[in-house]
Design a protein around this motif. Sequence first.
Motif, short mmCIF file in Angstrom:
data_model
loop_
_atom_site.label_atom_id
_atom_site.label_comp_id
_atom_site.label_asym_id
_atom_site.label_seq_id
_atom_site.Cartn_x
_atom_site.Cartn_y
_atom_site.Cartn_z
N PRO A 134 5.89 64.07 30.27
CA PRO A 134 6.28 63.31 29.33
C PRO A 134 7.07 64.21 28.57
CG PRO A 134 4.30 63.19 30.13
CD PRO A 134 4.58 64.23 30.81
N ASP A 135 5.25 65.28 27.82
CA ASP A 135 5.77 66.33 26.85
C ASP A 135 6.74 66.86 27.19
OD1 ASP A 135 4.01 64.53 25.88
OD2 ASP A 135 2.77 65.82 26.58
N VAL A 136 8.33 67.01 28.00
CA VAL A 136 9.28 68.39 27.97
C VAL A 136 9.82 68.19 26.97
CG1 VAL A 136 10.65 69.57 28.98
CG2 VAL A 136 8.67 68.99 30.13
N VAL A 137 10.02 69.51 26.07
CA VAL A 137 11.87 68.96 24.81
C VAL A 137 12.30 69.26 25.32
CG1 VAL A 137 9.52 69.57 23.20
CG2 VAL A 137 10.25 71.07 23.83
N TRP A 138 13.50 68.45 25.12
CA TRP A 138 14.66 68.89 24.95
C TRP A 138 15.40 70.31 24.72
CZ3 TRP A 138 18.25 66.58 27.92
CH2 TRP A 138 19.72 66.83 27.17
N ARG A 139 14.97 70.89 23.58
CA ARG A 139 14.87 72.54 23.45
C ARG A 139 15.08 73.41 25.11
NH1 ARG A 139 11.90 73.07 19.86
NH2 ARG A 139 10.30 74.26 21.00
N ASP A 140 13.81 73.17 25.43
CA ASP A 140 13.62 73.68 26.49
C ASP A 140 14.44 73.49 27.79
OD1 ASP A 140 11.75 74.83 24.82
OD2 ASP A 140 9.79 73.90 25.38
N ILE A 141 14.58 72.09 27.89
CA ILE A 141 15.40 71.64 28.76
C ILE A 141 16.89 72.91 28.53
CG2 ILE A 141 16.72 70.03 29.78
CD1 ILE A 141 14.83 67.66 29.05
N MET A 142 17.34 72.56 27.72
CA MET A 142 18.84 73.16 27.73
C MET A 142 18.18 74.70 27.76
SD MET A 142 19.92 71.58 23.41
CE MET A 142 18.88 72.20 23.03
N ARG A 143 17.27 74.95 27.00
CA ARG A 143 17.07 77.19 27.19
C ARG A 143 16.92 77.15 29.16
NH1 ARG A 143 13.01 78.83 23.21
NH2 ARG A 143 14.02 81.13 24.01
N ALA A 144 16.36 76.15 30.04
CA ALA A 144 15.83 76.09 31.41
C ALA A 144 17.53 76.36 31.68
CB ALA A 144 15.10 75.32 32.15
N ALA A 175 16.01 62.34 37.15
CA ALA A 175 17.56 61.67 35.75
C ALA A 175 17.59 63.05 35.62
CB ALA A 175 16.76 60.90 34.98
N LEU A 176 16.29 63.72 35.32
CA LEU A 176 16.29 65.04 34.69
C LEU A 176 17.03 65.90 36.00
CD1 LEU A 176 16.14 67.46 32.36
CD2 LEU A 176 13.33 67.61 33.59
N VAL A 177 16.99 66.01 37.13
CA VAL A 177 17.84 66.90 37.72
C VAL A 177 19.17 66.53 38.00
CG1 VAL A 177 17.77 67.09 40.59
CG2 VAL A 177 15.19 66.72 39.41
N ALA A 178 19.83 65.50 37.84
CA ALA A 178 20.97 65.00 37.95
C ALA A 178 21.52 65.39 36.78
CB ALA A 178 21.41 63.71 37.53
N LEU A 179 20.68 65.85 35.26
CA LEU A 179 21.16 66.25 34.44
C LEU A 179 22.13 67.63 34.37
CD1 LEU A 179 20.76 65.68 30.82
CD2 LEU A 179 20.36 68.08 31.47
N ILE A 180 21.19 68.50 35.04
CA ILE A 180 21.19 70.09 35.40
C ILE A 180 21.86 70.58 36.18
CG2 ILE A 180 19.90 72.35 35.74
CD1 ILE A 180 16.88 70.46 34.35
N ARG A 181 21.89 69.90 37.43
CA ARG A 181 22.92 70.26 38.18
C ARG A 181 24.61 69.96 37.85
NH1 ARG A 181 21.83 65.25 41.20
NH2 ARG A 181 20.41 66.42 42.43
N GLU A 182 24.46 68.32 36.84
CA GLU A 182 26.34 68.61 36.51
C GLU A 182 26.24 69.55 35.58
OE1 GLU A 182 28.42 65.31 34.70
OE2 GLU A 182 26.22 64.55 34.74
N PHE A 183 25.54 69.95 35.07
CA PHE A 183 25.84 70.75 34.28
C PHE A 183 25.85 72.27 34.50
CE2 PHE A 183 24.29 74.52 31.47
CZ PHE A 183 24.85 74.65 30.27
N THR A 184 24.73 72.77 35.55
CA THR A 184 25.35 73.98 36.29
C THR A 184 26.20 74.18 37.15
OG1 THR A 184 22.59 73.75 37.25
CG2 THR A 184 22.91 74.05 35.65
N GLY A 185 26.15 72.86 37.85
CA GLY A 185 26.54 73.18 39.44
C GLY A 185 25.74 74.28 40.23
N VAL A 186 24.58 73.91 40.18
CA VAL A 186 23.30 73.92 41.28
C VAL A 186 22.62 73.24 41.84
CG1 VAL A 186 21.54 75.93 41.56
CG2 VAL A 186 23.33 76.48 39.92
#
Length: 357
Positions: A134-144, A175-186
Amino acid sequence: MLRESRAPLRSEVDLVMLDLDGVVYVGAAAVPGAAEHLAVARAHGVRCAFVTNNASRTPDTVAAHLTELGVPAGRDDVVTSAQAAARLVREDVGEGGRVVVLGGEGLHAAVAEAGLQGVGVGEDAAVVVTGYGPDVVWRDIMRAAVRIRAGDRWVASNTDTTIPTADGVAPGHGALVALIREFTGVEPRVAGKPARPLLDETVRRVGGTRPLMVGDRLDTDILGGRAAGVRTLLVLTGVTDLAGLVAAPPELRPDHLGTDLGALHRSHPAPVLTDRGAHCGVWRAEVVDGRVLVAAQPGTPPGTGRAADPVADPAADPDDWWRAVATAAWDHLDRTGTAAVVDHLEPPAPLTPPAMP
């Protein structure tokens, strides 16, 4: 087809792997009768493991919650998707390996427990592990996400699209997995149900050679049990309703079916399928013009489980109603490709805990 268990189901297994929300508790409250049913299972020598896709809480926190609800549990009785994810990472990088951790307290604790070095998103590592926090921040999501697209390997604790919260149903880690998957193709390696690693981790930690997966969700608990090659029991105290059950394709169908955890302590007759539908115990179900019709089988004496009046028959098991309906509806679905309509049906009330053997 549902499987038969002529003796109480608990006698055929030595490990019961229990999903939590919808099986043992719903929100902050215990499912009625769950504590009593699990106490009986344990008294008969069955191990109980509490299995959760939630990667944000530690096993100690989960165990404390269960104990408060009247289900005694220690940290070793709880297995989380965070622990399974940490196992996958350790198999990849070895003990002492470095891994970027993006998630909550439970994921950080599991990484440390596995002998790994959890590091921040700006530090050197070759693997990223993610989980709900619940405390994961958007900045870290982007960098990951940038790291993963650049070539870092990725392990996800689970792909659950929703989670229950005090404010209502909210987006889950999926929901986060779907976002990262779409961005990375991984595509990540996934640890939680319905992927296999969580149940393998549970057997490894708790033991048992004849495990049973018990859950309330077809698409995670039952599918996960099938992926792991273990028997499954669907209980109807959570999210699966009658319409969802009869529409289940073959890969989502359980081996056993019960209204609640009392199904562990009763036999499970195999429904008999005929050209007129299916019958089980006192109940006969058939699909007519796309609708499921159910009636009690007449002409059988009380006390045998096959009386004409099931309410007056102490041997009647209301779970047989569900078994007959499911079997008839699945046969119809397999033959026609169309789910039967069940919105007019009224299932019998489940047995109460005092009726448990």
